[in-house]
Design an enzyme around this catalytic site. Structure first.
Site, short mmCIF file in Angstrom:
data_model
loop_
_atom_site.label_atom_id
_atom_site.label_comp_id
_atom_site.label_asym_id
_atom_site.label_seq_id
_atom_site.Cartn_x
_atom_site.Cartn_y
_atom_site.Cartn_z
CE LYS A 77 -2.23 -1.26 3.72
NZ LYS A 77 -1.66 -2.61 3.89
CB THR A 78 3.63 2.38 2.19
OG1 THR A 78 2.80 2.36 3.36
CG2 THR A 78 4.57 3.58 2.27
CG ASP A 122 0.67 4.18 6.61
OD1 ASP A 122 -0.21 3.44 6.12
OD2 ASP A 122 1.73 3.74 7.10
CB THR A 171 -4.49 -2.80 8.22
OG1 THR A 171 -4.59 -2.07 9.45
CG2 THR A 171 -3.08 -2.63 7.67
NE ARG A 230 5.90 -3.96 5.61
CZ ARG A 230 4.85 -3.27 6.07
NH1 ARG A 230 4.27 -3.63 7.21
NH2 ARG A 230 4.38 -2.26 5.38
#
Length: 351
Positions: A77-78, A122, A171, A230
């Site tokens: 997402k980031t 975020d 999230t 990640r």
């Protein structure tokens, strides 16, 4: 080239608010994060739609629409939020929903935006209601309303903003209020990655790190990464360091397995705490059903930690199921632990 910045949340003088350098992120994110949509692996349907949005915005000299990315942690997402401004050639401003506790703290971010710039928030679900409501007119009409004075002498000043795009990442999209959620013209959900996609990510990032790795090792890392880039990057960094310390710097299958065994990450991607959860459910409670509070008390771990950090992966992979009576271990969990099928005890904890 897009620029990144973070704005001070001190709004005592918005006209003098100055951008400050963005905090440096961890080395894996900085060195391995893609810089173009074409470099992104996985999420192909999402990438294709975003590519159309970017192309249309560039051709019409418009800013991007407001975009909301949702999905589990670590899926990109980031990364997407940082890639889109680079594709557009505009400035990116970073903010965190947890740090914006009142409207005055988001004002510097909005008033310092450049034309067609991108504001990325975020964990946007952590914005309080007052900040969400303050964003309504900013997102729809590109203006903010400021109340000056108090009581009968108070008046409202409408301040125009430069046209911008708000990108939110969360999230927990269900925690966003419906009015704010509806103001995002584009909503994209990110799913977990396939093994071949993770293997490609590991292979590409190993080349970026300058470390030799064979195909079997990339597959091994991908299999233990829980479908999450990640985690794959974190394991790759650990195995790289292990290979340098205990070998000649080359990542082989043997080195990979030794390194992951030291990290206690097994072939299914379960770590020590995951296995302890399953051991407790199977050995202490006979496979369940048993309530989360009983399991947490036995493990001496907060129930929130189990429900938010441990259970999602176990549920997704079918190691446990939730029933009205509580959590129950599946045959897959029992086989993984190398146990015979337990008999469920009478009763059981509350769900």
């Amino acid at each position: 080239m897009a620029r990144q910045r973070m704005i001070s949340s001190d709004s005592s003088d918005t006209s003098s608010s100055q951008p400050v350098p963005a905090a440096k992120e961890s080395v894996p994110d900085d060195s391995l994060r893609p810089s173009k949509l074409a470099d992104m692996i996985g999420q192909r349907a999402v990438i294709e739609r975003l590519d159309i949005l970017v192309d249309a915005a560039r051709k019409q000299a418009e800013c991007l629409p407001h975009i909301l990315f949702d999905g589990p942690p670590g899926l990109g997402k980031t990364t997407l939020a940082t890639v889109l401004p680079k594709e557009m050639g505009v400035e990116l401003t970073l903010a965190s929903g947890a740090s914006l506790s009142s409207p005055k703290e988001i004002m510097p971010y909005l008033t310092n935006l450049t034309d067609h710039g991108v504001l990325f928030i975020d964990e946007i679900h952590r914005l309080p209601k007052s900040v969400e409501e303050f964003l309504y007119t900013a997102m729809e009409d590109f203006r903010i309303d400021i109340v000056l004075g108090e009581g009968l002498g108070a008046r409202t000043l409408s301040m125009p903003l430069k046209r911008f795009s708000l990108i939110g990442a969360t999230t927990r999209s269900g925690m966003l209020s419906a009015p704010l959620r509806d103001r995002f013209q584009v909503r994209e959900h990110l799913d977990f990655y396939e093994l071949d996609e993770l293997a490609r990510i590991v292979s590409i990032n190993a080349r970026k790190l300058g470390v030799p790795i064979d195909e079997t090792s990339t597959s091994e890392l991908a299999r233990r990464s829980r479908g999450t880039p990640r985690i794959a990057n974190s394991l790759l960094f650990w195995v790289r360091n292990f290979a340098i310390s205990r070998g000649d710097g080359t990542i082989t299958l043997s080195i990979t397995r030794q390194a992951l065994e030291m990290q206690q990450v097994d072939i299914a991607g379960l770590d020590k705490q995951d296995r302890r959860y399953l051991e407790t459910l199977v050995s202490v409670f006979g496979g369940g059903p048993r309530g989360i509070d009983a399991i947490a008390a036995t493990m001496n771990i907060p129930s929130e930690t189990l429900s938010e950090e441990v259970e999602p992966f176990l549920l997704r992979e079918g190691f446990i199921i939730r029933t009205p009576q509580g959590r129950r271990a599946t045959s897959k969990a029992i086989d993984h632990l190398g146990r015979s099928g337990p008999a469920s005890p009478p009763g059981g904890g509350l769900f």
